[in-house]
Write an enzyme that holds these catalytic residues in place. Sequence first.
Site, mmCIF file in Angstrom:
data_model
loop_
_atom_site.group_PDB
_atom_site.id
_atom_site.type_symbol
_atom_site.label_atom_id
_atom_site.label_comp_id
_atom_site.label_asym_id
_atom_site.label_seq_id
_atom_site.Cartn_x
_atom_site.Cartn_y
_atom_site.Cartn_z
ATOM 1 N N ASN A 11 81.820 78.286 3.949
ATOM 2 C CA ASN A 11 82.517 77.010 3.921
ATOM 3 C C ASN A 11 82.268 76.371 5.283
ATOM 4 O O ASN A 11 82.829 76.811 6.287
ATOM 5 C CB ASN A 11 84.019 77.201 3.693
ATOM 6 C CG ASN A 11 84.788 75.899 3.731
ATOM 7 O OD1 ASN A 11 84.260 74.852 4.085
ATOM 8 N ND2 ASN A 11 86.058 75.963 3.374
ATOM 9 N N ARG A 13 83.349 73.926 6.740
ATOM 10 C CA ARG A 13 84.530 73.377 7.416
ATOM 11 C C ARG A 13 85.369 74.465 8.083
ATOM 12 O O ARG A 13 86.298 74.157 8.820
ATOM 13 C CB ARG A 13 85.381 72.605 6.412
ATOM 14 C CG ARG A 13 84.642 71.370 5.876
ATOM 15 C CD ARG A 13 85.452 70.611 4.875
ATOM 16 N NE ARG A 13 86.678 70.117 5.492
ATOM 17 C CZ ARG A 13 87.728 69.723 4.818
ATOM 18 N NH1 ARG A 13 87.728 69.748 3.509
ATOM 19 N NH2 ARG A 13 88.807 69.290 5.446
ATOM 20 N N CYS A 14 85.031 75.725 7.852
ATOM 21 C CA CYS A 14 85.792 76.849 8.387
ATOM 22 C C CYS A 14 85.133 77.389 9.653
ATOM 23 O O CYS A 14 83.953 77.739 9.640
ATOM 24 C CB CYS A 14 85.875 77.952 7.325
ATOM 25 S SG CYS A 14 86.541 79.508 7.916
ATOM 26 N N SER A 15 85.899 77.485 10.736
ATOM 27 C CA SER A 15 85.328 77.955 11.996
ATOM 28 C C SER A 15 84.854 79.399 11.902
ATOM 29 O O SER A 15 83.819 79.749 12.477
ATOM 30 C CB SER A 15 86.333 77.794 13.129
ATOM 31 O OG SER A 15 87.474 78.600 12.906
ATOM 32 N N ARG A 18 81.524 79.302 10.171
ATOM 33 C CA ARG A 18 80.489 78.791 11.086
ATOM 34 C C ARG A 18 80.123 79.838 12.131
ATOM 35 O O ARG A 18 78.951 80.006 12.467
ATOM 36 C CB ARG A 18 80.949 77.491 11.759
ATOM 37 C CG ARG A 18 81.035 76.309 10.810
ATOM 38 C CD ARG A 18 81.230 74.992 11.547
ATOM 39 N NE ARG A 18 82.323 75.009 12.499
ATOM 40 C CZ ARG A 18 83.588 74.681 12.225
ATOM 41 N NH1 ARG A 18 83.922 74.317 10.989
ATOM 42 N NH2 ARG A 18 84.507 74.700 13.174
#
Length: 122
Positions: A11, A13-15, A18
Amino acid sequence: MTSGQTEIWHNPRCSKSRNATAFLDDAGVDYTVRKYLDQPPTADELRDVLRRLGAEPWDITRTGEQIAKDLGVASWGRTAADRDRWIAALVEHPILIQRPIVFTADGAAVVARDEVALRDLI
């Protein structure tokens, strides 16, 4: 899931997700990305993932998500008889799946919420 290669359910948008892709990049791992919110897993795929993780669906459910609260998952049973209900909820609402999940070609898998889990996997 892609066979024969490392894969990450990601995802962007998820740190933590990432960070996992950055770790894989830095480690030189060849992998494919599955944006599981755009390409939700099937119930059979999720069962395979759970087998590979050695986990139950409630173990990988993000119970703090609003949809989890709306569904009332906190009150759901956690027995073999309840398993299909949890799997159905994860398939219908993939935002509930812990992320990222990384799979290797040899069949191993981990919820890679930290670098230690990833290091142990690869």
